[in-house]
Scaffold this motif. Structure first.
Motif, short mmCIF file in Angstrom:
data_model
loop_
_atom_site.label_atom_id
_atom_site.label_comp_id
_atom_site.label_asym_id
_atom_site.label_seq_id
_atom_site.Cartn_x
_atom_site.Cartn_y
_atom_site.Cartn_z
N LEU A 290 61.53 -21.42 -35.76
CA LEU A 290 63.74 -22.05 -35.85
C LEU A 290 64.22 -22.91 -36.09
O LEU A 290 65.00 -22.53 -36.41
N ALA A 291 63.17 -24.43 -36.65
CA ALA A 291 63.69 -25.01 -37.29
C ALA A 291 64.60 -24.58 -38.53
O ALA A 291 65.16 -25.09 -38.51
N ARG A 292 63.43 -23.03 -39.57
CA ARG A 292 63.94 -22.80 -40.73
C ARG A 292 64.93 -22.26 -40.20
O ARG A 292 65.89 -21.70 -41.23
N ALA A 293 65.53 -21.17 -39.79
CA ALA A 293 66.44 -19.83 -39.57
C ALA A 293 67.28 -20.68 -38.32
O ALA A 293 68.26 -20.19 -39.19
N HIS A 294 67.67 -22.07 -38.33
CA HIS A 294 68.84 -22.88 -37.53
C HIS A 294 70.02 -22.80 -38.35
O HIS A 294 70.82 -22.10 -38.11
N LEU B 255 61.36 -15.39 -42.49
CA LEU B 255 61.08 -15.98 -41.57
C LEU B 255 60.10 -15.92 -41.05
O LEU B 255 58.85 -16.86 -41.28
N TYR B 256 60.24 -15.23 -40.25
CA TYR B 256 59.12 -14.58 -39.24
C TYR B 256 57.68 -14.31 -39.91
O TYR B 256 57.15 -13.62 -38.84
N GLY B 257 58.67 -12.92 -40.41
CA GLY B 257 57.16 -12.28 -41.16
C GLY B 257 57.55 -10.96 -41.10
O GLY B 257 55.84 -10.52 -40.68
N ALA C 96 67.06 -12.84 -31.13
CA ALA C 96 66.59 -12.31 -32.25
C ALA C 96 65.40 -13.21 -32.81
O ALA C 96 64.02 -13.01 -33.29
N CYS C 97 65.58 -14.34 -33.59
CA CYS C 97 64.31 -15.12 -33.38
C CYS C 97 63.49 -15.58 -31.96
O CYS C 97 62.49 -15.48 -32.16
N ALA D 264 57.64 -10.84 -30.69
CA ALA D 264 56.52 -9.71 -32.08
C ALA D 264 55.89 -10.12 -32.79
O ALA D 264 54.24 -9.24 -32.51
N ARG D 265 55.85 -11.51 -33.26
CA ARG D 265 54.39 -12.11 -33.80
C ARG D 265 53.12 -12.37 -33.32
O ARG D 265 51.85 -12.17 -33.91
#
Length: 412
Positions: free
Chosen positions: A254-258, A296-298, A361-362, A368-369
């Motif tokens: 989430l930090a990378r997506a933020h 980012l979440y693969g 979505a994150c 889901a991951r």
């Protein structure tokens, strides 16, 4: 069915199409980046080699040092520009290199940042008294722009600690025993910078941004104080972007997506200021955002996962978002009111909704991951993020720039 009633469904179809068929359009990608760039604050970093400028960028953005180094691109003969994230910039760092080593004329960089430099950050090692080159540049900057804010960041505090000393609590730094020499050095250094010409804001911040292998208890020592200083120094409505980056959530993905969420939300808000333009651009932006964070979440969006996400949001939420989005597009057609108040409100709302959609979505992608389903959690995350984002983006709209059509905000 009347055309207005069709628009919410068409808007959502645009989102889904952008997610499922993420075809690259260089012109559109650059337009998106330009919208975000218009709002992104510029932080002009001045400091000698090894003063700690890269550490500051790394601490604020959360990017690895190697990533920061690669992302800096030459923009003038002596300076480099780092836009983060590059696809939808939330903040731009201008790094002037080699000060104190070669002669430097700031005229070229002053021309580059004219009208956009929001804060000048002078970076100096706490125990380095030789700062004449930095002061010379700052004097030139303040002669041209006497109202520009300057933040002096004094780094590598641990160089002045007794052997094996860890950081004292930050609020006790001014009184901690055994640090008299460090405090004297900080004050002498700061006193020289305080004599800068001009009436712009001046603040000093002591930080010690270290690597984990340095084994200090707090590798981001003083970062909160630095973020507060930048928040105060930047133009109203822009600084919160830097604060949000520096205080990103602890979940790694989430930090990378933020920053991507902030960037796409900002670009969406900017594009929704023009009547009916948002109907074309906002769904596309949201689709590109969802595709970007999925990487980012693969996880790759397909019709099954996308349907699961929309179902988790709830039918009422989805229909309500589409209807409100459509209403805002038509409200902007109202003469005078729609073009001013309506456009600013639409931009802020679209920004808030885009951000909330991304946060939801994150959460969905993380579940889901892990092989889990939590529709209630997705819906709750969306509502909570929407509430926070409305407060953020409407405050920025009210502060002026969006209402004047110069800055950001959109969604849905």
């Amino acid at each position: 069915m009347p055309f207005p009633r069709l628009m919410p469904e068409i808007a959502w179809r645009k989102v889904f199409a952008a997610v499922l068929n993420p075809q690259s359009d260089p012109a559109l990608d650059e337009a998106i980046a330009a919208k975000a760039r218009d709002q992104a604050p510029v932080v002009w970093l001045l400091g000698k080699v090894q003063s700690g400028k890269t550490s500051i960028v790394r601490a604020i953005t959360g990017a690895a040092e190697a990533e920061v180094g690669v992302a800096f691109k030459p923009c003038t003969r002596r300076s480099r520009l780092y836009e983060f994230p590059p696809d939808v910039p939330v903040v731009r760092f201008l790094d002037t290199r080699g000060l104190g080593e070669v002669a430097y004329d700031p005229a070229e960089d002053l021309a580059l940042v004219k009208g956009s430099a929001h804060v000048v950050v002078a970076v100096a090692r706490a125990l380095d008294p030789q700062q004449a080159a930095i002061l010379e540049v700052l004097h030139a900057v303040r002669r041209h722009h006497p109202d520009w804010a300057v933040v002096l960041v004094q780094t590598r505090l641990h160089d002045g600690y007794p052997d094996d000393r860890d950081h004292p609590p930050y609020h006790e730094l001014a009184d901690a025993p055994g640090l008299d020499d460090l405090r004297r050095a900080l004050e002498v250094q700061a006193s020289r910078f305080r004599r800068l010409p001009g009436k712009g804001m001046f603040r000093t911040v002591a930080v010690d941004l270290t690597r984990p292998e340095d084994q200090f208890s707090d590798p981001h020592y003083g970062l909160e104080a630095l973020l507060d200083a930048l928040d105060e120094a930047c133009l109203e409505g822009r600084a919160t972007l830097i604060r949000d980056l520096g205080r990103a959530v602890r979940d790694a993905r989430l930090a990378r997506a933020h920053p991507h969420l902030l960037g796409y939300a900002t670009a969406a808000g900017m594009s929704d200021l023009v009547p009916l333009m948002g109907f074309v651009t906002v769904p596309t932006l949201q689709g590109k955002m969802l595709h970007s964070i999925a990487a980012l979440y693969g996880i790759e969006w397909d019709r099954r996962t996308l349907k699961g996400f929309v179902t988790s949001l709830g039918t009422g939420t989805v229909l309500g978002v589409g209807a409100r989005f459509t209403a805002r597009q038509f409200m902007k057609l109202i003469p005078v009111y729609g073009q001013l108040v309506g456009a600013a409100a639409a931009g802020a709302a679209s920004a808030a909704l885009t951000y909330a959609l991304g946060r939801a979505a994150c959460y969905y992608l993380e579940q889901a991951r892990l092989g889990r389903q939590d529709p209630a959690g997705v819906a709750s995350t969306y509502r909570g993020a929407l509430k926070d984002a409305y407060a953020k983006f409407y405050r920025r709209a009210a502060s002026g720039p969006w209402a004047e059509g110069n800055d950001s905000g959109t969604a849905s």
